[in-house]
Design a protein around this motif. Sequence first.
Motif, PDB file in Angstrom:
ATOM      1  N   ASN A 175       0.802  -1.214   0.000  1.00 29.39           N
ATOM      2  CA  ASN A 175       0.000   0.000   0.000  1.00 29.39           C
ATOM      3  C   ASN A 175       0.844   1.278   0.000  1.00 29.39           C
ATOM      4  OD1 ASN A 175      -2.511   1.588   2.001  1.00 29.39           O
ATOM      5  ND2 ASN A 175      -2.559   1.180  -0.167  1.00 29.39           N
ATOM      6  N   GLY A 176       2.161   1.155   0.174  1.00 32.19           N
ATOM      7  CA  GLY A 176       3.027   2.325   0.080  1.00 32.19           C
ATOM      8  C   GLY A 176       2.985   3.276   1.265  1.00 32.19           C
ATOM      9  N   GLN A 177       2.353   2.872   2.374  1.00 31.60           N
ATOM     10  CA  GLN A 177       2.363   3.725   3.567  1.00 31.60           C
ATOM     11  C   GLN A 177       3.499   3.256   4.463  1.00 31.60           C
ATOM     12  OE1 GLN A 177      -1.513   5.010   5.252  1.00 31.60           O
ATOM     13  NE2 GLN A 177      -2.283   3.114   4.410  1.00 31.60           N
ATOM     14  N   ILE A 178       4.435   4.158   4.752  1.00 32.52           N
ATOM     15  CA  ILE A 178       5.596   3.724   5.525  1.00 32.52           C
ATOM     16  C   ILE A 178       5.297   3.841   7.016  1.00 32.52           C
ATOM     17  CG2 ILE A 178       6.716   5.984   5.504  1.00 32.52           C
ATOM     18  CD1 ILE A 178       9.358   4.403   5.212  1.00 32.52           C
ATOM     19  N   SER A 179       5.634   2.795   7.766  1.00 31.65           N
ATOM     20  CA  SER A 179       5.499   2.875   9.219  1.00 31.65           C
ATOM     21  C   SER A 179       6.835   2.559   9.860  1.00 31.65           C
ATOM     22  CB  SER A 179       4.458   1.889   9.728  1.00 31.65           C
ATOM     23  OG  SER A 179       4.552   1.800  11.134  1.00 31.65           O
ATOM     24  N   LEU A 180       7.356   3.519  10.619  1.00 35.11           N
ATOM     25  CA  LEU A 180       8.569   3.274  11.392  1.00 35.11           C
ATOM     26  C   LEU A 180       8.198   3.053  12.849  1.00 35.11           C
ATOM     27  CD1 LEU A 180      10.809   6.085   9.903  1.00 35.11           C
ATOM     28  CD2 LEU A 180      10.448   3.782   9.092  1.00 35.11           C
ATOM     29  N   GLY A 181       6.901   2.808  13.101  1.00 34.57           N
ATOM     30  CA  GLY A 181       6.459   2.710  14.490  1.00 34.57           C
ATOM     31  C   GLY A 181       5.751   1.413  14.822  1.00 34.57           C
ATOM     32  N   HIS A 182       6.034   0.349  14.072  1.00 35.85           N
ATOM     33  CA  HIS A 182       5.296  -0.885  14.321  1.00 35.85           C
ATOM     34  C   HIS A 182       5.622  -1.532  15.659  1.00 35.85           C
ATOM     35  CE1 HIS A 182       2.654  -1.151  11.069  1.00 35.85           C
ATOM     36  NE2 HIS A 182       2.546  -2.453  11.066  1.00 35.85           N
ATOM     37  N   ARG A 235      -4.145  11.687   6.312  1.00 34.66           N
ATOM     38  CA  ARG A 235      -3.804  13.073   6.048  1.00 34.66           C
ATOM     39  C   ARG A 235      -2.302  13.283   5.888  1.00 34.66           C
ATOM     40  NH1 ARG A 235      -7.605  16.777   8.014  1.00 34.66           N
ATOM     41  NH2 ARG A 235      -6.182  18.290   7.153  1.00 34.66           N
ATOM     42  N   LEU A 236      -1.521  12.282   6.167  1.00 34.93           N
ATOM     43  CA  LEU A 236      -0.065  12.452   6.111  1.00 34.93           C
ATOM     44  C   LEU A 236       0.500  11.670   4.946  1.00 34.93           C
ATOM     45  CD1 LEU A 236       0.818  11.816   9.855  1.00 34.93           C
ATOM     46  CD2 LEU A 236      -0.064  13.876   8.801  1.00 34.93           C
ATOM     47  N   GLU A 237       1.366  12.325   4.186  1.00 29.27           N
ATOM     48  CA  GLU A 237       1.916  11.614   3.048  1.00 29.27           C
ATOM     49  C   GLU A 237       3.380  11.302   3.247  1.00 29.27           C
ATOM     50  OE1 GLU A 237       1.263  13.434  -0.651  1.00 29.27           O
ATOM     51  OE2 GLU A 237      -0.856  12.870  -0.701  1.00 29.27           O
ATOM     52  N   GLY A 238       3.793  10.176   2.701  1.00 30.61           N
ATOM     53  CA  GLY A 238       5.199   9.801   2.585  1.00 30.61           C
ATOM     54  C   GLY A 238       6.038  10.127   3.793  1.00 30.61           C
ATOM     55  N   VAL A 239       6.880  11.151   3.622  1.00 29.01           N
ATOM     56  CA  VAL A 239       7.858  11.504   4.634  1.00 29.01           C
ATOM     57  C   VAL A 239       7.197  11.880   5.966  1.00 29.01           C
ATOM     58  CG1 VAL A 239       9.597  13.195   5.198  1.00 29.01           C
ATOM     59  CG2 VAL A 239       9.532  12.234   2.934  1.00 29.01           C
ATOM     60  N   TYR A 240       6.048  12.561   5.893  1.00 29.03           N
ATOM     61  CA  TYR A 240       5.397  13.007   7.128  1.00 29.03           C
ATOM     62  C   TYR A 240       4.915  11.827   7.951  1.00 29.03           C
ATOM     63  CZ  TYR A 240       5.499  17.735   5.348  1.00 29.03           C
ATOM     64  OH  TYR A 240       5.910  18.935   4.894  1.00 29.03           O
ATOM     65  N   LEU A 241       4.408  10.793   7.256  1.00 26.01           N
ATOM     66  CA  LEU A 241       3.950   9.607   7.971  1.00 26.01           C
ATOM     67  C   LEU A 241       5.144   8.921   8.625  1.00 26.01           C
ATOM     68  CD1 LEU A 241       1.650   7.774   8.702  1.00 26.01           C
ATOM     69  CD2 LEU A 241       1.986   6.544   6.571  1.00 26.01           C
ATOM     70  N   ALA A 242       6.268   8.877   7.897  1.00 25.91           N
ATOM     71  CA  ALA A 242       7.482   8.275   8.450  1.00 25.91           C
ATOM     72  C   ALA A 242       7.892   9.010   9.724  1.00 25.91           C
ATOM     73  CB  ALA A 242       8.603   8.327   7.417  1.00 25.91           C
ATOM     74  N   LEU A 243       7.814  10.337   9.648  1.00 22.86           N
ATOM     75  CA  LEU A 243       8.230  11.169  10.774  1.00 22.86           C
ATOM     76  C   LEU A 243       7.321  10.951  11.989  1.00 22.86           C
ATOM     77  CD1 LEU A 243       9.193  14.725   9.859  1.00 22.86           C
ATOM     78  CD2 LEU A 243       7.960  14.347  11.925  1.00 22.86           C
ATOM     79  N   ALA A 244       6.001  10.925  11.754  1.00 23.20           N
ATOM     80  CA  ALA A 244       5.066  10.759  12.865  1.00 23.20           C
ATOM     81  C   ALA A 244       5.217   9.369  13.494  1.00 23.20           C
ATOM     82  CB  ALA A 244       3.633  10.968  12.372  1.00 23.20           C
ATOM     83  N   THR A 245       5.316   8.333  12.650  1.00 27.39           N
ATOM     84  CA  THR A 245       5.406   6.986  13.210  1.00 27.39           C
ATOM     85  C   THR A 245       6.748   6.784  13.915  1.00 27.39           C
ATOM     86  OG1 THR A 245       6.044   6.225  11.008  1.00 27.39           O
ATOM     87  CG2 THR A 245       3.786   5.846  11.674  1.00 27.39           C
ATOM     88  N   PHE A 246       7.811   7.408  13.394  1.00 30.49           N
ATOM     89  CA  PHE A 246       9.111   7.300  14.060  1.00 30.49           C
ATOM     90  C   PHE A 246       9.040   7.921  15.454  1.00 30.49           C
ATOM     91  CE2 PHE A 246      13.390   8.868  15.082  1.00 30.49           C
ATOM     92  CZ  PHE A 246      14.134   7.725  14.875  1.00 30.49           C
ATOM     93  N   SER A 247       8.356   9.076  15.545  1.00 31.87           N
ATOM     94  CA  SER A 247       8.221   9.721  16.856  1.00 31.87           C
ATOM     95  C   SER A 247       7.447   8.830  17.813  1.00 31.87           C
ATOM     96  CB  SER A 247       7.503  11.061  16.715  1.00 31.87           C
ATOM     97  OG  SER A 247       8.065  11.793  15.670  1.00 31.87           O
ATOM     98  N   LEU A 248       6.414   8.163  17.284  1.00 35.13           N
ATOM     99  CA  LEU A 248       5.643   7.240  18.122  1.00 35.13           C
ATOM    100  C   LEU A 248       6.555   6.127  18.647  1.00 35.13           C
ATOM    101  CD1 LEU A 248       2.927   6.245  19.224  1.00 35.13           C
ATOM    102  CD2 LEU A 248       2.636   4.962  17.108  1.00 35.13           C
ATOM    103  N   ALA A 249       7.413   5.609  17.749  1.00 37.37           N
ATOM    104  CA  ALA A 249       8.307   4.523  18.150  1.00 37.37           C
ATOM    105  C   ALA A 249       9.234   4.965  19.276  1.00 37.37           C
ATOM    106  CB  ALA A 249       9.124   4.048  16.948  1.00 37.37           C
ATOM    107  N   VAL A 250       9.766   6.189  19.169  1.00 36.44           N
ATOM    108  CA  VAL A 250      10.689   6.665  20.203  1.00 36.44           C
ATOM    109  C   VAL A 250       9.943   6.928  21.514  1.00 36.44           C
ATOM    110  CG1 VAL A 250      12.328   8.483  20.821  1.00 36.44           C
ATOM    111  CG2 VAL A 250      12.263   7.621  18.492  1.00 36.44           C
ATOM    112  N   ALA A 251       8.676   7.377  21.402  1.00 36.01           N
ATOM    113  CA  ALA A 251       7.923   7.740  22.610  1.00 36.01           C
ATOM    114  C   ALA A 251       7.367   6.514  23.340  1.00 36.01           C
ATOM    115  CB  ALA A 251       6.791   8.695  22.242  1.00 36.01           C
ATOM    116  N   THR A 252       7.241   5.377  22.635  1.00 39.85           N
ATOM    117  CA  THR A 252       6.557   4.210  23.226  1.00 39.85           C
ATOM    118  C   THR A 252       7.088   3.792  24.602  1.00 39.85           C
ATOM    119  OG1 THR A 252       5.906   3.401  21.062  1.00 39.85           O
ATOM    120  CG2 THR A 252       5.933   1.792  22.825  1.00 39.85           C
ATOM    121  N   PRO A 253       8.415   3.568  24.779  1.00 38.31           N
ATOM    122  CA  PRO A 253       8.857   3.114  26.104  1.00 38.31           C
ATOM    123  C   PRO A 253       8.489   4.076  27.226  1.00 38.31           C
ATOM    124  CG  PRO A 253      10.625   2.904  24.515  1.00 38.31           C
ATOM    125  CD  PRO A 253       9.533   3.668  23.841  1.00 38.31           C
ATOM    126  N   SER A 254       8.609   5.395  26.971  1.00 38.11           N
ATOM    127  CA  SER A 254       8.340   6.335  28.057  1.00 38.11           C
ATOM    128  C   SER A 254       6.844   6.399  28.364  1.00 38.11           C
ATOM    129  CB  SER A 254       8.903   7.724  27.739  1.00 38.11           C
ATOM    130  OG  SER A 254       8.372   8.211  26.549  1.00 38.11           O
TER     131      SER A 254
END
Lengths: 293, 334
Positions: free
Chosen positions: B53-60, B106-125
């Motif tokens: 589907n081309g949606q990047i997730s760095l926060g799985h 509402r988020l495309e490409g790079v923005y989705l990567a950025l948001a999901t990456f932030s989620l990944a970093v925030a998860t432990p805290s």
Amino acid sequence: MQELAQQVVSGLASGSIYASMALALVLIYRSMNVINFAQGEMAMFTTFIAWQLVQQGLPLWAAFTATIAVAFVGAVLLERIVIRPVERAGPLTIVIVTLGLLITFNGLAGLFWGYVIKSFPSPFPAAPINIGGVAFSSQDVGIILVSLASLGVISLFFAKTKLGLAMRAAALYPAASQVLGIRVSWMLALGWGLSAVVGAISGMMVAPVVFLDPNMMQGIVVYAFAAAVLGGVESPLGAVVGGLILGVLLNLLGTYVEFVGTDLRLAVAFAIIVAVLLIRPAGLFGRVSVARV
Amino acid sequence: MRLRADRNLAVAIVAIVIALLPFIVPSFSTFELTYVGAYAIAILGLIVLTGMNGQISLGHGAFLAVGGYVVAILAHRFGLSFWLSIPIAAIVSGIVGIGLGFVALRLEGVYLALATFSLAVATPSILKRFGDLTGGVMGIVLPPVAAPKVLAGVLTPVQWFYYVTWAFAGVLFLVTARFLGGRVGRSLRALRDNEIAAVSFGVNPHFYKTLAFGWSAAFAGIAGALIAIPTAYVSPDSYSSLLSITLLIGAVLGGIDTMWGALAGGVMIEFLPLWVQKINNAAPSVVYGVALILVMLVMPGGIAGTLLRLVQRRPPAPGDAVLRRTEPTRAVEQ
């Protein structure tokens, strides 16, 4: 009141770090439309180089200067070797390549210097500075001054020099710039070099505060994302203002709102990113772009 | 037709090998291979979302955390059996995924990567903050797995859970293959390749993109549960941003354009660090990073994609290199 003033200043200090990192991200975003996920790890790696130079007996400021040179040359080489082959590929490709760089630098730092936290010498005096009867940490004031100075130099470079103009032109109108004789691809490499320099400076400024370890920039880079998004990813001024706002906001929330504390600061940054992108994707200073399809 | 027969044969061989492995390899390897199954499920979800589907997730990693913690909390508080808690984990994680999917619209490409990456970093805290529920830094200890009484003499607990994991993997792979081969798969890929054209042909972008996110998150939730149960422990630091990045690395190295990539990726992310760690603790990261960059530069199909192409002896088709597509809207003229 006195505590509030101290908290605001220390928020501005962390904010200027976020602002510098956000500016580093924006410099690359403007020219390539990608976020360099390795920005934080590159800053961390160069900070380790500075630490190593100090360990070898170099004076602090000499080590800083040498590190900045290394960061610039290293990032230009990196762009030429790793990013150039995928310059024309889609955003997904470049994102994954920069993730590859992120994890490589993190691993290399662990390999060379280990995961034991190291203290990094501060260039600023330990004694607090007294302004209007309130004692501020010199560290905070120093960080703010150095960061703002480096941001000022960068903006002068873009506004006043021919090379800066060429870089802006290459970012906005690659095809037209090419016709006018600007080497567009090299301008991208220069952009990488400059943003690595900004990153290296903020890494060396923040290292005395957060201490040096391979994961030191992980949280900071998320705050920088939030700052860049808040200010508008296209706008260098927005990145700086966004960074300062975020630094003060997070510091005040962390201090005065018990629910947030220290643990939810990253979650607040995530919430800000999502909220800004949903409500006002262009951020505070960005322009709303219209794409023809 | 021959291709389909070949594929069925390959699937049958892989299934038989997986079924026999616990009787051939030592118990500890069986334990490791259980993780391979769980990772393969998570990566399969990522392949649906990012590859198809081309949606990047760095926060799985966040969804793995949801799955792991749901199972742990249900077992710890209510003594719920994992037969019940794994489906609940899938549902909870799927709902969180659909929620994030709405945002992702509402988020495309790079923005989705950025948001999901932030989620990944925030998860432990976030996990640490809500310690009343999650046990904070200490985490939660899960009860050990025991084989059912009927099988108690036949299978060790480790072998038993190996089969449970791979049974889940088998079912989820078959369901995914069924859907990707039909209308759903075509719609997902059409949205990835050209959203405007797909919409003109009547594909509902909101429905399918949210579906992909929920689907992928539910798979990650199941994977998180299947990892937490044999580990018998969940803690915030097991769900660092490195986990999210590792999953994406698995998908890319394995091959993000094909379901086989999930299997190859699962094997890679379980065993590659174990082999490389013998050199140095930090070495796996370096190898991962360099491998990731090299794959992107020279073989964007990943291991499975490249092997498939060799086996099928056909030249690379445009659709193969999802990751090397140039963006028509943003070409830098040379």
